[in-house]
Scaffold this motif. Structure first.
Motif, short mmCIF file in Angstrom:
data_model
loop_
_atom_site.label_atom_id
_atom_site.label_comp_id
_atom_site.label_asym_id
_atom_site.label_seq_id
_atom_site.Cartn_x
_atom_site.Cartn_y
_atom_site.Cartn_z
N ALA A 156 -9.27 -6.72 -7.01
CA ALA A 156 -8.70 -5.72 -7.92
C ALA A 156 -9.30 -4.34 -7.66
O ALA A 156 -8.58 -3.34 -7.66
N ARG A 157 -10.60 -4.29 -7.44
CA ARG A 157 -11.26 -3.00 -7.17
C ARG A 157 -10.76 -2.41 -5.86
O ARG A 157 -10.54 -1.19 -5.74
N ILE A 158 -10.61 -3.26 -4.84
CA ILE A 158 -10.11 -2.77 -3.54
C ILE A 158 -8.70 -2.23 -3.70
O ILE A 158 -8.37 -1.16 -3.16
N ALA A 159 -7.85 -2.94 -4.43
CA ALA A 159 -6.47 -2.50 -4.63
C ALA A 159 -6.43 -1.13 -5.30
O ALA A 159 -5.69 -0.23 -4.88
N ARG A 160 -7.22 -0.95 -6.35
CA ARG A 160 -7.25 0.34 -7.04
C ARG A 160 -7.78 1.45 -6.14
O ARG A 160 -7.26 2.58 -6.14
N TYR A 161 -8.80 1.12 -5.34
CA TYR A 161 -9.35 2.11 -4.41
C TYR A 161 -8.31 2.53 -3.38
O TYR A 161 -8.17 3.73 -3.08
N LEU A 162 -7.58 1.58 -2.83
CA LEU A 162 -6.58 1.89 -1.81
C LEU A 162 -5.46 2.78 -2.38
O LEU A 162 -5.00 3.72 -1.72
N LEU A 177 -5.73 4.80 -4.97
CA LEU A 177 -6.33 6.11 -5.21
C LEU A 177 -6.43 6.92 -3.92
O LEU A 177 -6.14 8.12 -3.89
N MET A 178 -6.82 6.23 -2.84
CA MET A 178 -6.94 6.90 -1.55
C MET A 178 -5.58 7.39 -1.07
O MET A 178 -5.45 8.49 -0.53
N ALA A 179 -4.53 6.58 -1.27
CA ALA A 179 -3.19 6.98 -0.86
C ALA A 179 -2.71 8.19 -1.66
O ALA A 179 -2.03 9.08 -1.12
N GLU A 180 -3.08 8.25 -2.94
CA GLU A 180 -2.67 9.38 -3.77
C GLU A 180 -3.41 10.66 -3.39
O GLU A 180 -2.86 11.76 -3.48
N LYS A 181 -4.65 10.51 -2.93
CA LYS A 181 -5.44 11.68 -2.53
C LYS A 181 -5.12 12.15 -1.12
O LYS A 181 -5.55 13.24 -0.72
N ALA A 182 -4.42 11.33 -0.35
CA ALA A 182 -4.11 11.67 1.05
C ALA A 182 -2.61 11.54 1.29
O ALA A 182 -2.17 10.63 2.01
N GLY A 224 -17.76 5.65 8.10
CA GLY A 224 -17.43 7.05 8.34
C GLY A 224 -18.51 7.76 9.11
O GLY A 224 -18.31 8.88 9.61
N GLY A 225 -19.68 7.14 9.23
CA GLY A 225 -20.77 7.72 10.00
C GLY A 225 -21.29 9.04 9.46
O GLY A 225 -21.99 9.77 10.17
N GLY A 226 -20.93 9.38 8.21
CA GLY A 226 -21.35 10.67 7.66
C GLY A 226 -20.53 11.84 8.15
O GLY A 226 -20.79 12.98 7.79
N LEU A 227 -19.51 11.55 8.98
CA LEU A 227 -18.68 12.62 9.56
C LEU A 227 -17.40 12.84 8.77
O LEU A 227 -16.82 13.92 8.82
N VAL A 228 -16.93 11.81 8.08
CA VAL A 228 -15.74 11.91 7.23
C VAL A 228 -16.02 11.16 5.94
O VAL A 228 -16.97 10.37 5.86
N GLY A 229 -15.19 11.38 4.94
CA GLY A 229 -15.38 10.69 3.68
C GLY A 229 -15.13 9.20 3.81
O GLY A 229 -14.14 8.77 4.40
N ALA A 230 -16.04 8.41 3.27
CA ALA A 230 -15.90 6.94 3.28
C ALA A 230 -16.87 6.37 2.28
O ALA A 230 -17.95 6.95 2.04
N TRP A 272 0.84 -1.21 0.00
CA TRP A 272 0.00 0.00 0.00
C TRP A 272 0.87 1.25 0.00
O TRP A 272 0.62 2.20 -0.75
N GLU A 273 1.91 1.25 0.82
CA GLU A 273 2.82 2.40 0.86
C GLU A 273 3.51 2.61 -0.49
O GLU A 273 3.73 3.75 -0.92
#
Length: 304
Positions: A238-244, A246-251, A223-229, A201-202
């Motif tokens: 494969a979808r999970i890997a791409r999502y992770l 993407l999330m690392a690139e955005k954060a 996320g309970g509607g309090l943070v993005g999730a 992931w890193e």
């Protein structure tokens, strides 16, 4: 000095740890568990001293009250969780040494009294969430805490036969969910996979992540509607890997740490030293099959 009253008080207070353990498994929240136990003690001390002394088994009395309080809470929680934004997940628990900062003392906290075993694993707690309130109370009391059905019947106001049926129904849910058994060998194997998963992931290595994820893996975020999730589960390795990735690139600046989550190896994501996500993972045959990512900040207080 009334030594009889002192012994009774010591015996009653000595039940707190067991009651907290019971209530957390029933409710999935240390704070709600503490409230349920506090309510039971409030009712105990509201009785006149003579009535308290007349109770033959104070532990059983307190268990009955906690069970009934939790049953009521579970009933109202089902209504609240229907309005919850996204998926509701149980509150994740860190290893005791971590939330106490590695010290032997520390602030009083109900989590200090929760025994981390297979019955508080995230996979098990998530299955408990799928049960009806009565199923959950009967199953936890009988199959986890080994209470006999006649005693449970008095708590849930059902017949012993009805309680047996509820327990059987709950066991079918557990079997259908394929909750894996715990064990030191499995934990050691999971720790190694979690380490490789963190490294991939890193490195934003999609191919390596896909290799560690089961093709039919599922990721659920809270996320309970309090943070993005993600509101709906992400399905497929494969979808999970791409999502992770993407999330690392955005954060950028996210720090990934290997931590114990509900008694099993998991991951914690921090930014500037503040925990943003706690991820519990489930493995089958050395591959990650389920990820539960808790992002609701109201559930991460013990991680900061």
């Amino acid at each position: 000095m009334d030594t009889g009253n002192e012994r009774l008080t010591e015996a009653v207070l000595g039940e707190r740890r067991r009651l907290i353990n019971l209530a957390y498994r029933l409710l999935g929240s240390p704070a709600e568990a503490e409230d349920a136990v506090q309510e039971a003690y409030a009712r105990w001390y509201a009785m006149p001293p003579a009535r308290r002394r007349a109770v033959a088994a104070p532990g059983a009395w307190l268990t009955t009250v906690v069970g009934r309080v939790c049953l009521d809470v579970l009933g109202s929680a089902r209504v609240r969780r229907e309005r919850y934004v996204g998926q509701w997940l149980p509150e994740p628990l860190p290893d005791r040494t971590e939330w106490l900062g590695g010290a032997g003392g520390g602030p009083a906290d109900p989590a200090d009294r929760i025994t981390l075993d297979e019955s508080v694993g995230m996979a098990f707690l998530v299955v408990l969430e799928s049960m009806t309130p009565a199923e959950r109370v009967v199953f936890v009391l009988h199959d986890v805490f080994r209470y006999p059905f006649p005693e449970i019947a008095a708590i849930v106001d059902r017949t012993p036969a009805a309680c047996r049926q509820l327990a059987s129904s709950a066991r079918r849910r557990v079997r259908a969910a394929q909750v894996p058994p715990a064990g030191e060998a499995r934990q050691a194997g999971q720790a190694a996979v979690v380490r490789h998963f963190r490294e991939a992931w890193e490195a934003k290595d999609i191919e390596a992540l896909v290799g560690l994820l089961d093709p039919a893996a599922t990721m659920v975020a809270d996320g309970g509607g309090l943070v993005g999730a993600v509101v709906r589960p992400v399905e497929g390795g494969a979808r999970i890997a791409r999502y992770l990735v993407l999330m690392a690139e955005k954060a950028p600046g996210l720090t990934l740490l290997e931590r114990t989550v509900n008694g099993a190896p998991g991951l914690v994501a921090q930014r500037d030293g503040v925990t943003a996500t706690v991820a519990a993972l489930d493995l089958v045959d050395g591959r990650i099959t389920r990820i539960w990512a808790v992002r609701n900040p109201e559930k991460l207080g013990r991680w900061n």
